[in-house]
Motif scaffolding. Structure first.
Motif, PDB file in Angstrom:
ATOM      1  N   ASP A  27       0.914  -1.314  -0.444  1.00  0.00           N
ATOM      2  CA  ASP A  27      -0.010  -0.357   0.060  1.00  0.00           C
ATOM      3  C   ASP A  27       1.027   1.664   0.416  1.00  0.00           C
ATOM      4  O   ASP A  27       1.257   1.179   1.010  1.00  0.00           O
ATOM      5  N   GLU A  28       0.812   1.521  -0.868  1.00  0.00           N
ATOM      6  CA  GLU A  28       1.906   3.415  -1.740  1.00  0.00           C
ATOM      7  C   GLU A  28       1.593   3.870   0.015  1.00  0.00           C
ATOM      8  O   GLU A  28       1.998   4.774  -0.346  1.00  0.00           O
ATOM      9  N   ASN A  29      -0.076   4.423  -0.600  1.00  0.00           N
ATOM     10  CA  ASN A  29      -0.561   5.453   0.858  1.00  0.00           C
ATOM     11  C   ASN A  29       0.258   4.707   2.378  1.00  0.00           C
ATOM     12  O   ASN A  29       1.010   5.931   3.146  1.00  0.00           O
ATOM     13  N   GLU A  30       0.220   3.441   2.730  1.00  0.00           N
ATOM     14  CA  GLU A  30       0.931   3.386   3.623  1.00  0.00           C
ATOM     15  C   GLU A  30       2.048   3.751   4.003  1.00  0.00           C
ATOM     16  O   GLU A  30       2.705   3.777   4.701  1.00  0.00           O
ATOM     17  N   ARG A  31       2.958   2.746   2.962  1.00  0.00           N
ATOM     18  CA  ARG A  31       4.267   3.429   3.871  1.00  0.00           C
ATOM     19  C   ARG A  31       4.592   5.146   3.174  1.00  0.00           C
ATOM     20  O   ARG A  31       5.982   5.455   4.263  1.00  0.00           O
ATOM     21  N   GLU A  32       4.180   5.466   2.870  1.00  0.00           N
ATOM     22  CA  GLU A  32       4.716   7.298   2.767  1.00  0.00           C
ATOM     23  C   GLU A  32       3.987   7.719   3.893  1.00  0.00           C
ATOM     24  O   GLU A  32       4.509   8.497   4.357  1.00  0.00           O
ATOM     25  N   ARG A  33       3.019   7.690   4.532  1.00  0.00           N
ATOM     26  CA  ARG A  33       2.733   6.970   6.036  1.00  0.00           C
ATOM     27  C   ARG A  33       3.840   7.070   6.699  1.00  0.00           C
ATOM     28  O   ARG A  33       3.687   8.288   8.334  1.00  0.00           O
ATOM     29  N   LEU A  34       4.286   6.509   7.154  1.00  0.00           N
ATOM     30  CA  LEU A  34       5.174   5.507   7.433  1.00  0.00           C
ATOM     31  C   LEU A  34       6.382   6.317   7.914  1.00  0.00           C
ATOM     32  O   LEU A  34       7.475   6.918   8.590  1.00  0.00           O
ATOM     33  N   LEU A  35       6.692   7.159   6.478  1.00  0.00           N
ATOM     34  CA  LEU A  35       7.862   7.634   5.929  1.00  0.00           C
ATOM     35  C   LEU A  35       7.620   9.072   6.214  1.00  0.00           C
ATOM     36  O   LEU A  35       9.042   9.949   7.015  1.00  0.00           O
ATOM     37  N   ASP A  36       6.591   9.428   6.835  1.00  0.00           N
ATOM     38  CA  ASP A  36       6.613  11.146   6.514  1.00  0.00           C
ATOM     39  C   ASP A  36       6.150  10.697   8.260  1.00  0.00           C
ATOM     40  O   ASP A  36       6.946  12.221   8.657  1.00  0.00           O
ATOM     41  N   GLU A  37       6.491   9.315   8.805  1.00  0.00           N
ATOM     42  CA  GLU A  37       6.050   9.769  10.219  1.00  0.00           C
ATOM     43  C   GLU A  37       7.478   9.552  10.786  1.00  0.00           C
ATOM     44  O   GLU A  37       7.974   9.921  11.811  1.00  0.00           O
ATOM     45  N   LEU A  38       8.569   9.377  10.675  1.00  0.00           N
ATOM     46  CA  LEU A  38       9.842   8.711  10.804  1.00  0.00           C
ATOM     47  C   LEU A  38      10.506  10.187  10.225  1.00  0.00           C
ATOM     48  O   LEU A  38      10.548  10.498  11.663  1.00  0.00           O
ATOM     49  N   LEU A  39      10.446  10.918   9.406  1.00  0.00           N
ATOM     50  CA  LEU A  39      11.019  12.193   8.948  1.00  0.00           C
ATOM     51  C   LEU A  39      10.149  13.536  10.305  1.00  0.00           C
ATOM     52  O   LEU A  39      11.052  13.927  10.764  1.00  0.00           O
ATOM     53  N   PHE A  40       9.083  12.972  10.460  1.00  0.00           N
ATOM     54  CA  PHE A  40       8.892  14.080  11.439  1.00  0.00           C
ATOM     55  C   PHE A  40       9.791  14.090  12.553  1.00  0.00           C
ATOM     56  O   PHE A  40       9.650  14.890  13.076  1.00  0.00           O
ATOM     57  N   HIS A  41       9.350  12.505  13.430  1.00  0.00           N
ATOM     58  CA  HIS A  41      10.355  12.498  14.277  1.00  0.00           C
ATOM     59  C   HIS A  41      11.397  13.092  14.808  1.00  0.00           C
ATOM     60  O   HIS A  41      12.298  13.714  15.316  1.00  0.00           O
ATOM     61  N   LEU A  42      12.390  12.600  13.088  1.00  0.00           N
ATOM     62  CA  LEU A  42      13.948  12.954  12.939  1.00  0.00           C
ATOM     63  C   LEU A  42      14.016  14.037  12.830  1.00  0.00           C
ATOM     64  O   LEU A  42      14.974  15.206  13.695  1.00  0.00           O
ATOM     65  N   GLN A  43      13.312  15.163  12.479  1.00  0.00           N
ATOM     66  CA  GLN A  43      12.769  16.639  11.979  1.00  0.00           C
ATOM     67  C   GLN A  43      12.449  17.510  13.400  1.00  0.00           C
ATOM     68  O   GLN A  43      13.060  18.590  13.718  1.00  0.00           O
ATOM     69  N   GLU A  44      11.699  16.231  14.679  1.00  0.00           N
ATOM     70  CA  GLU A  44      11.219  17.440  15.509  1.00  0.00           C
ATOM     71  C   GLU A  44      12.870  17.028  16.404  1.00  0.00           C
ATOM     72  O   GLU A  44      13.249  18.155  17.481  1.00  0.00           O
ATOM     73  N   TYR A  45      13.549  16.214  16.176  1.00  0.00           N
ATOM     74  CA  TYR A  45      15.686  16.225  16.653  1.00  0.00           C
ATOM     75  C   TYR A  45      16.653  17.573  16.751  1.00  0.00           C
ATOM     76  O   TYR A  45      17.023  18.023  17.071  1.00  0.00           O
TER      77      TYR A  45
END
Length: 200
Positions: A27-45
């Motif tokens: 599921d392309e949308n689910e993959r994108e969602r997970l990548l966005d979530e990881l980027l969000f947490h990384l960029q909080e740092y």
């Protein structure tokens, strides 16, 4: 370890299983969602950091943390990676490494380092190396795009850290202006050239 680093690694440890199987999610949308979530947490740092996830299925996966070549934030990458917990299923890697398969396609420009050449340009003012890169069918009308594509190639040939720290200047010439190709150095030999130059 500062609170921010701990926060990111605590989150990643709690969620690592989802990312381990990332490339097997259809599921392309689910993959994108997970990548966005990881980027969000990384960029909080640090909002100047980026990542890549990859690897061969059923083996340890790579989490590559990158400053996008911006040397001002290399210390943030180093700090975060140095505080990484021991993770059984992950290799945590600071900076995009050099790659074997390093052809680039950017805005319709296709570059293959195996078909590119360079000569070093030295400057007394800088320890960094300047390069004149020779590309077949170079078109100066698209100079900006060719330059971006060339820097992407250098990232792949050298890895993010060496590309940012060792290369100070790049200009491009059309390979056809050179009558004797033997006078040039193959671009794939650039890592060896840099090593030699630093040892002098």
């Amino acid at each position: 370890m500062t609170n921010n680093e701990k926060q990111f690694w605590d989150w990643f440890k709690a969620n690592e299983a989802k990312y381990f199987f990332l490339n097997q999610i259809d599921d392309e949308n689910e993959r994108e969602r997970l990548l966005d979530e990881l980027l969000f947490h990384l960029q909080e740092y640090c909002d100047q950091l980026f990542f890549e996830v990859g690897g061969v299925p059923d083996e340890k996966q790579d989490l590559i943390l990158s400053a996008g070549g911006n040397t001002d934030f290399f210390n943030k990458v180093d700090d975060l990676v140095s505080q990484a917990p021991s993770l059984e299923y992950w290799n945590i890697i600071a900076f995009k490494p050099a790659r074997e398969d390093y052809k680039i396609e950017y805005n319709g420009i296709k570059l293959n380092p195996d078909e590119m050449y360079f000569i070093p340009l030295s400057s007394k003012a800088s320890q960094q190396i300047g390069l004149r890169v020779y590309i077949e069918d170079y078109n100066s009308i698209n100079q900006a795009d060719f330059l971006v594509a060339t820097y992407l190639v250098l990232d792949n040939v050298l890895g993010e850290k060496s590309s940012a720290l060792d290369i100070g200047y790049v200009e491009i010439e059309d390979l056809s202006v050179i009558s004797e190709i033997a006078e040039l150095i193959e671009l794939v030999k650039l890592p060896r050239y840099i090593k030699w130059k630093k040892s002098k």
